[in-house]
Design a protein around this motif. Structure first.
Motif, short mmCIF file in Angstrom:
data_model
loop_
_atom_site.label_atom_id
_atom_site.label_comp_id
_atom_site.label_asym_id
_atom_site.label_seq_id
_atom_site.Cartn_x
_atom_site.Cartn_y
_atom_site.Cartn_z
N ALA A 97 -11.30 5.81 -3.59
CA ALA A 97 -10.43 6.76 -2.90
C ALA A 97 -8.98 6.44 -3.25
O ALA A 97 -8.64 5.32 -3.66
CB ALA A 97 -10.65 6.69 -1.39
N THR A 98 -8.11 7.44 -3.06
CA THR A 98 -6.69 7.31 -3.38
C THR A 98 -5.86 7.56 -2.12
O THR A 98 -6.11 8.51 -1.38
CB THR A 98 -6.29 8.33 -4.46
OG1 THR A 98 -7.12 8.14 -5.61
CG2 THR A 98 -4.84 8.15 -4.87
N VAL A 99 -4.87 6.71 -1.90
CA VAL A 99 -4.01 6.83 -0.72
C VAL A 99 -3.17 8.10 -0.84
O VAL A 99 -2.52 8.34 -1.86
CB VAL A 99 -3.10 5.60 -0.57
CG1 VAL A 99 -2.11 5.80 0.58
CG2 VAL A 99 -3.94 4.35 -0.34
N THR A 100 -3.18 8.91 0.22
CA THR A 100 -2.36 10.13 0.25
C THR A 100 -1.31 10.10 1.35
O THR A 100 -0.30 10.80 1.26
CB THR A 100 -3.25 11.37 0.46
OG1 THR A 100 -4.01 11.21 1.67
CG2 THR A 100 -4.21 11.56 -0.71
N VAL A 101 -1.53 9.30 2.38
CA VAL A 101 -0.58 9.21 3.49
C VAL A 101 -0.45 7.76 3.93
O VAL A 101 -1.47 7.08 4.12
CB VAL A 101 -1.02 10.07 4.70
CG1 VAL A 101 -0.05 9.87 5.87
CG2 VAL A 101 -1.12 11.53 4.33
N LEU A 150 -6.69 8.08 3.00
CA LEU A 150 -7.06 8.15 1.59
C LEU A 150 -7.90 9.40 1.37
O LEU A 150 -8.59 9.88 2.27
CB LEU A 150 -7.86 6.92 1.16
CG LEU A 150 -7.21 5.56 1.37
CD1 LEU A 150 -7.63 4.97 2.72
CD2 LEU A 150 -7.56 4.59 0.25
N SER A 151 -7.83 9.90 0.16
CA SER A 151 -8.63 11.06 -0.23
C SER A 151 -9.75 10.60 -1.15
O SER A 151 -9.50 9.91 -2.14
CB SER A 151 -7.76 12.11 -0.93
OG SER A 151 -8.53 13.21 -1.34
N MET A 152 -10.98 10.99 -0.81
CA MET A 152 -12.15 10.56 -1.58
C MET A 152 -12.91 11.77 -2.10
O MET A 152 -13.43 12.57 -1.31
CB MET A 152 -13.07 9.70 -0.71
CG MET A 152 -14.22 9.06 -1.47
SD MET A 152 -15.20 7.97 -0.39
CE MET A 152 -16.24 9.19 0.43
N PRO A 153 -12.97 11.96 -3.41
CA PRO A 153 -13.72 13.10 -3.95
C PRO A 153 -15.20 13.03 -3.53
O PRO A 153 -15.78 11.96 -3.45
CB PRO A 153 -13.58 12.93 -5.47
CG PRO A 153 -12.37 12.07 -5.65
CD PRO A 153 -12.33 11.15 -4.48
N ASN A 154 -15.75 14.22 -3.26
CA ASN A 154 -17.14 14.30 -2.83
C ASN A 154 -17.76 15.57 -3.41
O ASN A 154 -18.28 16.42 -2.68
CB ASN A 154 -17.21 14.30 -1.30
CG ASN A 154 -18.62 14.20 -0.76
OD1 ASN A 154 -19.49 13.57 -1.37
ND2 ASN A 154 -18.85 14.81 0.39
N VAL A 212 0.87 -1.18 0.00
CA VAL A 212 0.00 0.00 0.00
C VAL A 212 0.90 1.23 0.00
O VAL A 212 1.70 1.43 0.91
CB VAL A 212 -0.94 0.01 1.22
CG1 VAL A 212 -1.73 1.31 1.26
CG2 VAL A 212 -1.87 -1.18 1.19
N ARG A 213 0.80 2.02 -1.03
CA ARG A 213 1.64 3.21 -1.17
C ARG A 213 0.79 4.43 -1.50
O ARG A 213 -0.38 4.29 -1.86
CB ARG A 213 2.66 3.05 -2.31
CG ARG A 213 3.20 1.69 -2.56
CD ARG A 213 4.11 1.69 -3.77
NE ARG A 213 4.77 0.41 -3.93
CZ ARG A 213 4.22 -0.64 -4.52
NH1 ARG A 213 3.00 -0.55 -5.02
NH2 ARG A 213 4.88 -1.76 -4.62
N VAL A 214 1.43 5.57 -1.42
CA VAL A 214 0.77 6.80 -1.88
C VAL A 214 0.42 6.64 -3.36
O VAL A 214 1.27 6.26 -4.16
CB VAL A 214 1.68 8.03 -1.66
CG1 VAL A 214 1.06 9.27 -2.31
CG2 VAL A 214 1.91 8.26 -0.18
N GLY A 215 -0.83 6.87 -3.70
CA GLY A 215 -1.29 6.68 -5.06
C GLY A 215 -2.10 5.41 -5.25
O GLY A 215 -2.78 5.26 -6.27
N SER A 216 -2.00 4.47 -4.30
CA SER A 216 -2.83 3.26 -4.37
C SER A 216 -4.31 3.63 -4.30
O SER A 216 -4.68 4.62 -3.67
CB SER A 216 -2.49 2.31 -3.22
OG SER A 216 -1.14 1.88 -3.27
N ARG A 217 -5.13 2.82 -4.94
CA ARG A 217 -6.57 3.09 -4.95
C ARG A 217 -7.30 2.01 -4.17
O ARG A 217 -6.81 0.89 -4.02
CB ARG A 217 -7.07 3.16 -6.39
CG ARG A 217 -6.49 4.34 -7.16
CD ARG A 217 -6.76 4.21 -8.65
NE ARG A 217 -8.17 4.41 -8.96
CZ ARG A 217 -8.74 5.58 -9.16
NH1 ARG A 217 -8.01 6.68 -9.05
NH2 ARG A 217 -10.01 5.69 -9.47
N ALA A 218 -8.47 2.38 -3.68
CA ALA A 218 -9.26 1.43 -2.89
C ALA A 218 -10.74 1.69 -3.13
O ALA A 218 -11.16 2.82 -3.44
CB ALA A 218 -8.94 1.58 -1.41
#
Length: 259
Positions: A203-207, A223-227, A183-189
């Motif tokens: 969402a995309t991993v940021t930290v 993770l960052s999830m657009p809303n 799991v790295r920065v940029g990974s998706r879930a």
């Protein structure tokens, strides 16, 4: 899937640059606001009057015009007298007096121009002081609490309201140690919001935390999830599964993520 929590990506306790009596608070709990939007005002009667005064001073160029006319007059006088000196038609004393008058007119013009420039700077300072009485939202978000109302006094440490940014949202989870390096920065879930709200999101991993919690054998992931439509509320519980490409050997993970 891993347990996770959807949270606001920022919570800002909004204050003001100065203390004073609140004139009005323009938003209430639940209102959506945009960055830069005026959300409150402190009483600014004195500052408004000061701006009006400085504006009048900065536009009053009468002293400059008078000094410039005087300089033009004394300059013409010196130019008329200069050729008369050779023919002794005028004395050196008369010519020196005219030159002195011209020098004095030049100095008065510089003083008048400097005073007008200073008035412009004082206007800018007065306008800046007036702007300090306005409170603007630092972020796009939603007002989650309003702590002061019009007529109340704002002290130095007293916030006026709290604004939460909900686009994007953060998704916080703790991943097992087996996923270190996968799991790295940029990974998706894929994010599944728990019932009764429900819904599937990406969402995309940021930290990815560099420190592992030894007691639980996990590490934190954000993770960052657009809303953009603000359909998902902060504070909801969820489950997530990382993409198989990022963590193929973890048996708990989905083979694919719906986008």
């Amino acid at each position: 899937g891993l347990a996770c929590l959807v949270d606001a990506s920022a919570r800002v306790k909004v204050g003001a640059a100065v203390t004073g009596l609140m004139a009005e608070v323009l938003v209430d709990r639940g209102d959506l606001v945009q960055a830069g939007q005026l959300v409150a005002r402190l009483d600014s009667e004195l500052e408004t009057a000061q701006v009006a005064l400085m504006l009048a001073k900065s536009q009053n160029d009468a002293a400059v015009l008078t000094a410039r006319n005087q300089l033009d007059f004394t300059t013409r006088k010196v130019e008329r007298l200069r050729p008369l000196i050779a023919s002794k038609a005028v004395t050196e004393a008369v010519y020196d007096e005219a030159r002195t008058d011209m020098s004095g007119a030049q100095a008065r013009l510089k003083d008048a121009e400097r005073a007008l420039e200073q008035a412009g700077l004082e206007l800018r300072r007065a306008e800046a002081q007036l702007r300090q009485r306005e409170v603007r939202s630092p972020i796009d978000g939603v007002v989650t609490e309003r702590l002061l109302s019009g007529g109340e006094y704002r002290y130095e440490q007293a916030p006026i309201m709290t604004i939460a940014r909900i686009d994007p949202l953060y998704v916080e989870t703790y991943a097992p140690i087996e996923l270190i390096g996968r799991v790295r920065v940029g990974s998706r879930a894929a994010i599944e919001i728990e019932a009764p709200v429900g819904g599937s999101y990406t969402a995309t991993v940021t930290v990815v935390d560099s420190v592992i919690d030894a007691a639980s054998g996990t590490f934190g992931v954000r993770l960052s999830m657009p809303n953009p439509d603000r359909t998902v509320s902060a504070g909801l519980r969820c489950r997530l599964r990382f993409e198989a490409a990022e963590a193929r050997s973890a048996g708990d993970l989905d083979p694919a993520v719906k986008r």
